[in-house]
Design a protein around this motif. Sequence first.
Motif, short mmCIF file in Angstrom:
data_model
loop_
_atom_site.label_atom_id
_atom_site.label_comp_id
_atom_site.label_asym_id
_atom_site.label_seq_id
_atom_site.Cartn_x
_atom_site.Cartn_y
_atom_site.Cartn_z
N THR A 102 -0.06 6.55 4.81
CA THR A 102 -1.02 5.55 5.84
C THR A 102 -0.15 4.60 6.33
O THR A 102 -0.13 4.87 7.73
N ASN B 194 -5.44 -12.66 -2.63
CA ASN B 194 -5.89 -11.35 -2.08
C ASN B 194 -5.12 -10.32 -3.03
O ASN B 194 -4.03 -10.36 -3.22
N HIS C 33 0.13 1.44 -7.09
CA HIS C 33 0.68 2.83 -6.75
C HIS C 33 1.14 3.60 -8.00
O HIS C 33 2.16 3.03 -8.38
N SER D 11 -5.40 3.06 3.64
CA SER D 11 -6.34 3.73 2.83
C SER D 11 -7.60 3.10 2.85
O SER D 11 -7.88 2.14 2.96
N ARG E 190 -15.38 -9.48 -3.82
CA ARG E 190 -14.55 -8.59 -4.47
C ARG E 190 -13.64 -7.98 -3.70
O ARG E 190 -12.78 -6.98 -4.04
N GLY F 21 -9.37 -9.49 0.79
CA GLY F 21 -8.58 -8.95 2.07
C GLY F 21 -9.64 -8.84 3.39
O GLY F 21 -8.93 -9.11 4.30
O1 TXA Z 1 -2.78 2.44 2.78
C1 TXA Z 1 -3.02 1.44 2.10
O2 TXA Z 1 -3.78 0.96 1.45
C2 TXA Z 1 -1.84 0.48 2.21
C3 TXA Z 1 -0.31 1.18 1.43
C4 TXA Z 1 0.94 0.63 1.09
O3 TXA Z 1 -0.94 1.76 0.24
N1 TXA Z 1 -1.79 -0.88 1.41
C5 TXA Z 1 -2.52 -1.73 1.87
O4 TXA Z 1 -2.50 -3.01 1.28
O5 TXA Z 1 -3.10 -1.66 2.79
P1 TXA Z 1 -3.20 -4.23 1.69
O6 TXA Z 1 -2.61 -5.52 0.41
O7 TXA Z 1 -2.58 -4.57 2.82
O8 TXA Z 1 -4.69 -3.95 1.52
C6 TXA Z 1 -5.44 -4.02 0.44
C7 TXA Z 1 -6.65 -4.27 0.32
C8 TXA Z 1 -7.05 -5.66 0.61
O9 TXA Z 1 -8.25 -5.86 1.67
C9 TXA Z 1 -7.66 -6.26 -0.90
O10 TXA Z 1 -8.40 -7.21 -0.69
C10 TXA Z 1 -8.16 -4.92 -1.36
O11 TXA Z 1 -7.44 -3.70 -0.82
N2 TXA Z 1 -8.07 -4.84 -2.83
C11 TXA Z 1 -7.03 -4.65 -3.70
N3 TXA Z 1 -7.40 -4.88 -4.84
C12 TXA Z 1 -8.69 -4.94 -4.88
C13 TXA Z 1 -9.72 -5.16 -6.27
N4 TXA Z 1 -9.20 -5.14 -7.22
N5 TXA Z 1 -10.95 -5.50 -5.68
C14 TXA Z 1 -11.31 -5.41 -4.17
N6 TXA Z 1 -10.53 -5.19 -3.32
C15 TXA Z 1 -9.10 -5.13 -3.43
#
Ligand code: TXA
Length: 317
Positions: A31, A58, A63, A177, A219, A222
């Motif tokens: 991604t 956030n 992984h 993703s 929830r 982000g």
């Molecule tokens: O493709 C991707 O998802 C990339 C690659 C590196 O894996 N990662 C990515 O991470 O885009 P980030 O942190 O930029 O975005 C993660 C999103 C954020 O909107 C966050 O709030 C949400 O996923 N998220 C993560 N854990 C969560 C949870 N337990 N509950 C709800 N939302 C969650």
Amino acid sequence: MAFRETLLTTDVHEAAALIRQGELVAFPTETVYGLGADAFNPEAVRKIFEAKGRPLDNPLIVHIAHLDQLARLVRDVPEAARRFMERFFPGPLTLVLPRHSDVPDEVTAGLPTVGVRMPRHPVARAFLEACGTPVAAPSANRSGRPSPTRWEAVYADLNGRIACILQGDRSDMGLESTVVDCTGPEPVVLRAGAVPLEALREVVPETRLVGNEMSLKARSPGTRYRHYAPQARVVLVDHPDEAVPDPRHAYIGLTPPAHPEAFGACCICPDVETYAYELFDFFRRCDTQGCTRIYAQRVPRTGLGLALMDRLERAAS
Ligand code: TXA
Ligand code: MG
């Protein structure tokens, strides 16, 4: 934060050793590039927020290399999640699941859930395998900047702030993703992404897109922040005729403008997949060139178009 030149390497074992020592390593996925830390080392995870300038509320995606690693991450795997895993793991899908008490609060921002993804990129898989621990990783950009689709973009944002960049090719999807909450009565897409809603519905027909319900917005923290934005102002258009030609202006879309050469930068994409692949890279290129305005053509919200429109609207907001 003390400045120290970031190590560039193609050696997954060298990069994995740094993860085990509690350091930050950026790594390629299909991604975008991720910025990883040992998910069970709270001190290492805190460094991610510091390096990115990311708000602490956030949560991060964890992984994994194989499903055995779920045992220490989640309390159970709901039936819908099991079906999604069968179809889309490894791949560009993140499942939000009930969190195991061993997962540090730093990873989940104190939520009762944890996001889990198994990437399919061969370098990511070899790296995660070599780490021998689940790796918490957001996209490897400074907070608010477009996600990096090349290691050079990670370097531009984070050189001197992280220990290492594991160098790979350009990410082959270019969009993050899809994030699906599997803890409720039906699966809910919290963030549209590389796996289209239609594909999820083939597996679990009840899957829906998050609306404005406060409980779910909470929830998906982000989605509250301005994201994916270049320095230039982003203006969405239905047709290139609405774009004002100027050497300081840029255009990206499916339909070519009458005079592409009148724009400082121009990216014509044959299809929505290519548009998604090019978008973040184009944003960064426009910043380097000092463009003041980027016109981006809207696309229908079907297939990958749903995620693309989400990123375009955030960048334009
Ligand atoms: O493709 C991707 O998802 C990339 C690659 C590196 O894996 N990662 C990515 O991470 O885009 P980030 O942190 O930029 O975005 C993660 C999103 C954020 O909107 C966050 O709030 C949400 O996923 N998220 C993560 N854990 C969560 C949870 N337990 N509950 C709800 N939302 C969650
Ligand atoms: Mg991100």
